[in-house]
Design an enzyme around this catalytic site. Sequence first.
Site, PDB file in Angstrom:
ATOM      1  N   GLY A 130      33.920 -39.481 -13.463  1.00  0.00           N
ATOM      2  CA  GLY A 130      33.673 -40.918 -13.367  1.00  0.00           C
ATOM      3  C   GLY A 130      32.316 -41.216 -12.735  1.00  0.00           C
ATOM      4  O   GLY A 130      32.237 -41.580 -11.554  1.00  0.00           O
ATOM      5  N   SER A 132      29.265 -42.647 -15.004  1.00  0.00           N
ATOM      6  CA  SER A 132      28.634 -43.772 -15.705  1.00  0.00           C
ATOM      7  C   SER A 132      29.453 -45.051 -15.607  1.00  0.00           C
ATOM      8  O   SER A 132      30.685 -45.025 -15.603  1.00  0.00           O
ATOM      9  CB  SER A 132      28.448 -43.428 -17.175  1.00  0.00           C
ATOM     10  OG  SER A 132      27.739 -42.230 -17.302  1.00  0.00           O
ATOM     11  N   GLU A 247      27.282 -28.775 -14.477  1.00  0.00           N
ATOM     12  CA  GLU A 247      27.469 -29.416 -15.779  1.00  0.00           C
ATOM     13  C   GLU A 247      26.354 -29.048 -16.761  1.00  0.00           C
ATOM     14  O   GLU A 247      26.528 -29.155 -17.958  1.00  0.00           O
ATOM     15  CB  GLU A 247      27.515 -30.933 -15.556  1.00  0.00           C
ATOM     16  CG  GLU A 247      27.888 -31.701 -16.791  1.00  0.00           C
ATOM     17  CD  GLU A 247      28.117 -33.190 -16.533  1.00  0.00           C
ATOM     18  OE1 GLU A 247      28.273 -33.584 -15.370  1.00  0.00           O
ATOM     19  OE2 GLU A 247      28.118 -33.936 -17.517  1.00  0.00           O
ATOM     20  N   GLU A 365      14.803 -37.881 -20.880  1.00  0.00           N
ATOM     21  CA  GLU A 365      13.695 -38.447 -20.090  1.00  0.00           C
ATOM     22  C   GLU A 365      13.927 -38.207 -18.599  1.00  0.00           C
ATOM     23  O   GLU A 365      12.999 -37.905 -17.854  1.00  0.00           O
ATOM     24  CB  GLU A 365      13.554 -39.956 -20.355  1.00  0.00           C
ATOM     25  CG  GLU A 365      13.098 -40.331 -21.761  1.00  0.00           C
ATOM     26  CD  GLU A 365      14.232 -40.303 -22.784  1.00  0.00           C
ATOM     27  OE1 GLU A 365      15.362 -39.890 -22.440  1.00  0.00           O
ATOM     28  OE2 GLU A 365      13.977 -40.682 -23.941  1.00  0.00           O
TER      29      GLU A 365
HETATM   30  C1  LIG Z   1      29.158 -37.648 -25.723  1.00  0.00           C
HETATM   31  C2  LIG Z   1      28.981 -38.259 -24.369  1.00  0.00           C
HETATM   32  C3  LIG Z   1      29.891 -37.964 -23.355  1.00  0.00           C
HETATM   33  C4  LIG Z   1      29.741 -38.536 -22.083  1.00  0.00           C
HETATM   34  N1  LIG Z   1      30.676 -38.239 -21.124  1.00  0.00           N
HETATM   35  C5  LIG Z   1      30.576 -38.815 -19.899  1.00  0.00           C
HETATM   36  C6  LIG Z   1      31.577 -38.598 -18.910  1.00  0.00           C
HETATM   37  O1  LIG Z   1      32.544 -37.872 -19.130  1.00  0.00           O
HETATM   38  N2  LIG Z   1      31.458 -39.201 -17.710  1.00  0.00           N
HETATM   39  C7  LIG Z   1      30.389 -40.009 -17.417  1.00  0.00           C
HETATM   40  O2  LIG Z   1      30.331 -40.507 -16.299  1.00  0.00           O
HETATM   41  N3  LIG Z   1      29.419 -40.256 -18.345  1.00  0.00           N
HETATM   42  C8  LIG Z   1      29.500 -39.685 -19.572  1.00  0.00           C
HETATM   43  N4  LIG Z   1      28.540 -39.943 -20.526  1.00  0.00           N
HETATM   44  C9  LIG Z   1      27.490 -40.893 -20.204  1.00  0.00           C
HETATM   45  C10 LIG Z   1      26.136 -40.266 -20.067  1.00  0.00           C
HETATM   46  O3  LIG Z   1      26.038 -39.464 -18.934  1.00  0.00           O
HETATM   47  C11 LIG Z   1      25.157 -41.450 -20.072  1.00  0.00           C
HETATM   48  O4  LIG Z   1      25.254 -41.988 -21.382  1.00  0.00           O
HETATM   49  C12 LIG Z   1      23.757 -41.058 -19.802  1.00  0.00           C
HETATM   50  O5  LIG Z   1      23.635 -40.670 -18.451  1.00  0.00           O
HETATM   51  C13 LIG Z   1      22.764 -42.168 -20.136  1.00  0.00           C
HETATM   52  O6  LIG Z   1      23.105 -43.395 -19.566  1.00  0.00           O
HETATM   53  P1  LIG Z   1      23.166 -44.738 -20.431  1.00  0.00           P
HETATM   54  O7  LIG Z   1      24.075 -44.493 -21.589  1.00  0.00           O
HETATM   55  O8  LIG Z   1      23.502 -45.866 -19.479  1.00  0.00           O
HETATM   56  O9  LIG Z   1      21.711 -44.959 -21.025  1.00  0.00           O
HETATM   57  P2  LIG Z   1      20.483 -45.658 -20.311  1.00  0.00           P
HETATM   58  O10 LIG Z   1      20.398 -45.231 -18.893  1.00  0.00           O
HETATM   59  O11 LIG Z   1      20.563 -47.128 -20.614  1.00  0.00           O
HETATM   60  O12 LIG Z   1      19.280 -45.020 -21.080  1.00  0.00           O
HETATM   61  C14 LIG Z   1      18.857 -45.419 -22.373  1.00  0.00           C
HETATM   62  C15 LIG Z   1      17.559 -44.698 -22.694  1.00  0.00           C
HETATM   63  O13 LIG Z   1      16.535 -45.085 -21.752  1.00  0.00           O
HETATM   64  C16 LIG Z   1      16.002 -43.930 -21.103  1.00  0.00           C
HETATM   65  N5  LIG Z   1      15.708 -44.206 -19.681  1.00  0.00           N
HETATM   66  C17 LIG Z   1      16.527 -44.771 -18.782  1.00  0.00           C
HETATM   67  N6  LIG Z   1      15.940 -44.802 -17.560  1.00  0.00           N
HETATM   68  C18 LIG Z   1      14.716 -44.223 -17.708  1.00  0.00           C
HETATM   69  C19 LIG Z   1      13.643 -43.937 -16.819  1.00  0.00           C
HETATM   70  N7  LIG Z   1      13.697 -44.249 -15.520  1.00  0.00           N
HETATM   71  N8  LIG Z   1      12.538 -43.334 -17.319  1.00  0.00           N
HETATM   72  C20 LIG Z   1      12.464 -42.993 -18.637  1.00  0.00           C
HETATM   73  N9  LIG Z   1      13.456 -43.248 -19.526  1.00  0.00           N
HETATM   74  C21 LIG Z   1      14.563 -43.841 -19.077  1.00  0.00           C
HETATM   75  C22 LIG Z   1      17.124 -42.894 -21.189  1.00  0.00           C
HETATM   76  O14 LIG Z   1      16.650 -41.589 -21.044  1.00  0.00           O
HETATM   77  C23 LIG Z   1      17.689 -43.161 -22.582  1.00  0.00           C
HETATM   78  O15 LIG Z   1      16.929 -42.546 -23.578  1.00  0.00           O
HETATM   79  C24 LIG Z   1      28.650 -39.399 -21.810  1.00  0.00           C
HETATM   80  C25 LIG Z   1      27.732 -39.692 -22.829  1.00  0.00           C
HETATM   81  C26 LIG Z   1      27.895 -39.143 -24.094  1.00  0.00           C
HETATM   82  C27 LIG Z   1      26.895 -39.499 -25.159  1.00  0.00           C
END
Ligand SMILES: Cc1cc2nc3c(=O)[nH]c(=O)nc-3n(C[C@H](O)[C@H](O)[C@H](O)COP(=O)(O)OP(=O)(O)OC[C@H]3O[C@@H](n4cnc5c(N)ncnc54)[C@H](O)[C@@H]3O)c2cc1C
Length: 378
Positions: A130, A132, A247, A365
């Site tokens: 938990g 995101s 991880e 990133e």
């Molecule tokens: C298949 C899958 C399984 C997952 N399983 C889990 C889980 O079990 N538990 C859990 O907690 N999460 C899980 N996640 C979530 C995952 O860890 C997040 O999706 C990830 O950390 C990105 O966060 P976000 O989706 O909010 O994207 P955002 O943070 O909104 O990012 C969108 C884009 O902007 C870029 N970006 C954001 N901030 C910056 C910065 N400061 N500088 C440059 N670029 C930036 C990112 O790299 C990305 O390309 C999962 C995701 C997927 C796809």
Amino acid sequence: MQTFVTEAIEWPESAPALRRKVRDLVDAHGEKDPVRRANCWTKADPEFSRKLGEAGLLGMTWPKEYGGHEMSQLERYVVIEELLAAGAPVGAHWIADRQSGPLLLRLGNEELKRRWVPGMARGEIFACIGLSEPNSGSDLASVRTSARRDGDEWVINGQKVWTTGAHVAHMMIALVRSEAGSERQAGLSQFVIPMDAPGVTVKPIIDLTGAHEFNEVFFEDVRLPASALLGEEGNGWKQATAELSLERSGPERYLSSMVLFLELVRYAGKHPDPAVTQLVGRLAAEAWTLRLMSASVAAKLARREDPALEATIVKDLGNSYEHAIPELVQACVEMDMASKDALAAVTGYLLQVSPSFSLRGGTREILKGIIARGLGLR
Ligand SMILES: Cc1cc2nc3c(=O)[nH]c(=O)nc-3n(C[C@H](O)[C@H](O)[C@H](O)COP(=O)(O)OP(=O)(O)OC[C@H]3O[C@@H](n4cnc5c(N)ncnc54)[C@H](O)[C@@H]3O)c2cc1C
């Protein structure tokens, strides 16, 4: 400046016997459909997980006192690499075995350890992560889910998202804000939340392939005993970022598309044209390098060193590799994507899911920033 040092891995003497044991189990029970076998560590099959637990192949490095088998990190590495290469459906127990179990053993109080860890080693208790939340993925320090102290209890309110396997999990280790009004990395703590606790609701998120792997999880006045706090109150940021090393480094970070590579080898056997042969050679060479890097991280973990930087590098390079395989295969082999042929079916499936490979476990990133810092470049 720190650099990535690979080492000549001395595989344990028990490795051949362990490989045989895993292959026999997979043959007897494993998934035959090549599409289901690709990206297999996201595919949950609780029955298969229980079989692995019975065979002593879960919690391999954990103390016997908590149901583990006190084997080495490299013995565990051998087993998980065999499972992934065969495309076994390991998703149910994957998170518990990889990170939640080790985290509980390192930071959990006796009550938490006794309640959750032996069941994880038996392949009967599954976990989810938990971290995101809506508006809090890459920017994890903006976590808003809260834990409020009420007498002897903690009361949790908020929401998590993209929670892989929450629908099969028995418990979640959640990062939440335990100090009202705190900002960013301060005031965060980790809690162990039973998924059947009153006030926990799991809602499925169906991905574009139609699969149900991740979920939204809602907490409404979920009451937890004081003993549900994992580690130190307020130390959640440090604990959660250390957890990410577990991880990021494993062979699941480059083997997601391995079944397609095997299908390509099968295809090349019948059509050994130079372009296909060349691609097989290139993919094999890269897999070998990534394997050495990933196993070097396991060797470092075995020596109780901190491989955070190396783990991040393995994830970034490994994700690039597993993401590229379906695109390279599609560019190299003329195929009818609508056919039932295994090569086309697996290519089609992986082209759809591979964009997620670099997101899960932290986006590219963000990883690049961690790598640059580790190399002394920022
Ligand atoms: C298949 C899958 C399984 C997952 N399983 C889990 C889980 O079990 N538990 C859990 O907690 N999460 C899980 N996640 C979530 C995952 O860890 C997040 O999706 C990830 O950390 C990105 O966060 P976000 O989706 O909010 O994207 P955002 O943070 O909104 O990012 C969108 C884009 O902007 C870029 N970006 C954001 N901030 C910056 C910065 N400061 N500088 C440059 N670029 C930036 C990112 O790299 C990305 O390309 C999962 C995701 C997927 C796809």
